[in-house]
Design a protein around this motif. Sequence first.
Motif, mmCIF file in Angstrom:
data_model
loop_
_atom_site.group_PDB
_atom_site.id
_atom_site.type_symbol
_atom_site.label_atom_id
_atom_site.label_comp_id
_atom_site.label_asym_id
_atom_site.label_seq_id
_atom_site.Cartn_x
_atom_site.Cartn_y
_atom_site.Cartn_z
ATOM 1 N N ARG A 105 1.911 -11.342 -6.401
ATOM 2 C CA ARG A 105 2.826 -11.090 -7.516
ATOM 3 C C ARG A 105 4.285 -11.071 -7.050
ATOM 4 N NH1 ARG A 105 4.638 -10.986 -12.747
ATOM 5 N NH2 ARG A 105 5.773 -9.060 -13.213
ATOM 6 N N ARG A 133 1.366 -5.093 -8.011
ATOM 7 C CA ARG A 133 0.161 -4.575 -7.377
ATOM 8 C C ARG A 133 -0.314 -5.436 -6.218
ATOM 9 N NH1 ARG A 133 -1.046 0.477 -8.379
ATOM 10 N NH2 ARG A 133 -3.237 0.036 -7.963
ATOM 11 N N SER A 134 0.254 -6.618 -6.068
ATOM 12 C CA SER A 134 -0.251 -7.513 -5.031
ATOM 13 C C SER A 134 0.888 -8.282 -4.385
ATOM 14 C CB SER A 134 -1.258 -8.504 -5.628
ATOM 15 O OG SER A 134 -0.595 -9.394 -6.517
ATOM 16 N N THR A 138 10.697 -4.295 -5.959
ATOM 17 C CA THR A 138 10.061 -3.298 -6.821
ATOM 18 C C THR A 138 11.092 -2.292 -7.320
ATOM 19 O OG1 THR A 138 9.526 -1.855 -4.931
ATOM 20 C CG2 THR A 138 7.880 -3.510 -5.575
ATOM 21 N N ARG A 153 2.439 1.637 -3.425
ATOM 22 C CA ARG A 153 1.516 2.192 -4.417
ATOM 23 C C ARG A 153 1.310 3.692 -4.212
ATOM 24 N NH1 ARG A 153 -0.988 -2.971 -3.642
ATOM 25 N NH2 ARG A 153 -2.281 -2.157 -1.954
ATOM 26 N N GLU A 182 5.061 -4.034 -13.022
ATOM 27 C CA GLU A 182 4.206 -3.498 -11.971
ATOM 28 C C GLU A 182 3.904 -4.570 -10.925
ATOM 29 O OE1 GLU A 182 0.221 -0.700 -11.723
ATOM 30 O OE2 GLU A 182 0.325 -2.275 -13.249
ATOM 31 N N GLU A 188 0.841 -1.203 0.000
ATOM 32 C CA GLU A 188 0.000 0.000 0.000
ATOM 33 C C GLU A 188 0.873 1.248 0.000
ATOM 34 O OE1 GLU A 188 -2.928 0.191 3.031
ATOM 35 O OE2 GLU A 188 -3.870 -1.719 2.511
#
Length: 394
Positions: free
Chosen positions: A339, A335-336, A327, A229, A333, A226
Motif C-alpha cells: 500500500r 496496513r501493508s 503515514t 501498527r 490506513e 509492524e
Amino acid sequence: MGEDADARLCAVVGLSQAMAAAQTSAPATSAPHPDEATGPLPHQDLAHAAALGACEAMDGSFASISVWERDRGLLRVLTNVGERAPDEAEFPEDESYPVHAFPEITEFLHEEWAGGGIPNAWTETREGPGHRRAEALRRRGRGSCVVAPIVLHGRAWGELYVARGATAPAFDSGDTGFATVLAAIIAAGIAQNERLEEVRRLAFTDPLTGLANRRAIDARLDEALEVHRDLGTVVSLVVCDINGLKRVNDAHGHEAGDRLLERFGGVLSLCGAMLTGALAGRLGGDEFCLLAVGPTADEVVRAADELCRRAAELELGEGVACGVASTGDPVGEVRSARRLFRLADAAQYRAKALRSAKPVVAGREGPPDEDPTLRLAATPAPPRPPERRRFRNR
C-alpha cells in the motif's frame, strides 16, 4: 596431569560452542539496520562470548578482548568480563590504549612473525618492573595476567587478555601455551564471523551503488509497518526515478549511465542522512528510494526536496521524479508495504508526468479522504515513459 588435560580439552570445546552460538547476531536472512553504526562494534558479541569462555578455561577472574586499530595506533577494548574494576565497562564505548605504550605489542603484534613466526602468549605479574601492565594489575587488585595475540589472515588482529586475582596462583609457561591455543580458536571464530557478515552484506546490498537493495528495503519496510501498527510511529517512503538515464546510455554508453547511477546514489545517501535512521536503497534500474521511520512527514518532504535540487545539478542527468508517501499524511490506513509503495509510486508517476522539479506528496492534493492513487487514475497524463522499464543498468 590427565585430569588437567581433559579439563582443558572440555574448555576448548566449550569455547568453540559458545562462539558458534554467538556468531553474528543478525542472521544472513535479515537486513542490516540503518543505525548499526551506533550499535555494537563489529565482532563485539562474539568477543564477549570468547572472553567469557577463555576466562573460565584459564581459571581467571577477568578477561578482555581487544582489537588493534592500525590506522589509529590504538588497542581498542571490545569487551571486559568477570570481576571488573570501576573503570572497566562490559562493553566500553571507547576504552583504548596507545600501542607505543606497550613495547611488547609492537614485538608480538608485528608482521615480523607473520611470515612463519609463532605469536606465542606471554605472562605478566604485579611485581613487574614498572611496566604499564604490571601497574594496571596492581591498581586493579590483580596478581598476574596472560596475553595472547589473535592472528587473522596472517596479520595481528588484536589480543586476548586473562587475569587472576592477587591471591591466586600466577600464570606459568603451561598457561601461555594454552592461551595461544585459545587465541587461535578465537581467531578462527572471528574469521568465520567475517565470512557470514560478507554473505549478509552481499545479500542486502546493491553492488553498483553500495546502497541497500530491494530485498533489504522490503524487509525493513515490513518491520517498520509492524512498529507503526503497534505504536503509531510515522513511516515514510520516498520513491524516485532518474530522468533521462536511457538517453545517457544511448548517447554516452552504459559506463556513463552507471556513473550517473553511482553519483545519484551518493546524493541519495547524503540527503538520507538528514533523516535519523533512514535507509537509502536502489530498487533496480533507475529507481531508488528512501525509507524513514520516525521523522515527521514534513521532515521527509524537506529531505526529498533537497534530493530533487541536488539531483538536478548532476552532470548528464535530467533531474529526478520524486514521490513521497507517509503515514503522517492523510493517506488513509496503511496496513501493508504494498500500500505504501503504491502511494509513493503513484506520486512519483505524477511528478514525472508533470516534469515537476519538486517532490509530489501523496495526500497533500485534493480532499483529505481521497485516495491519491484513484485521483491519479482520473488525472489525464501522458503514458508512462518507455525508458522506465525497457532497460536495466547493472
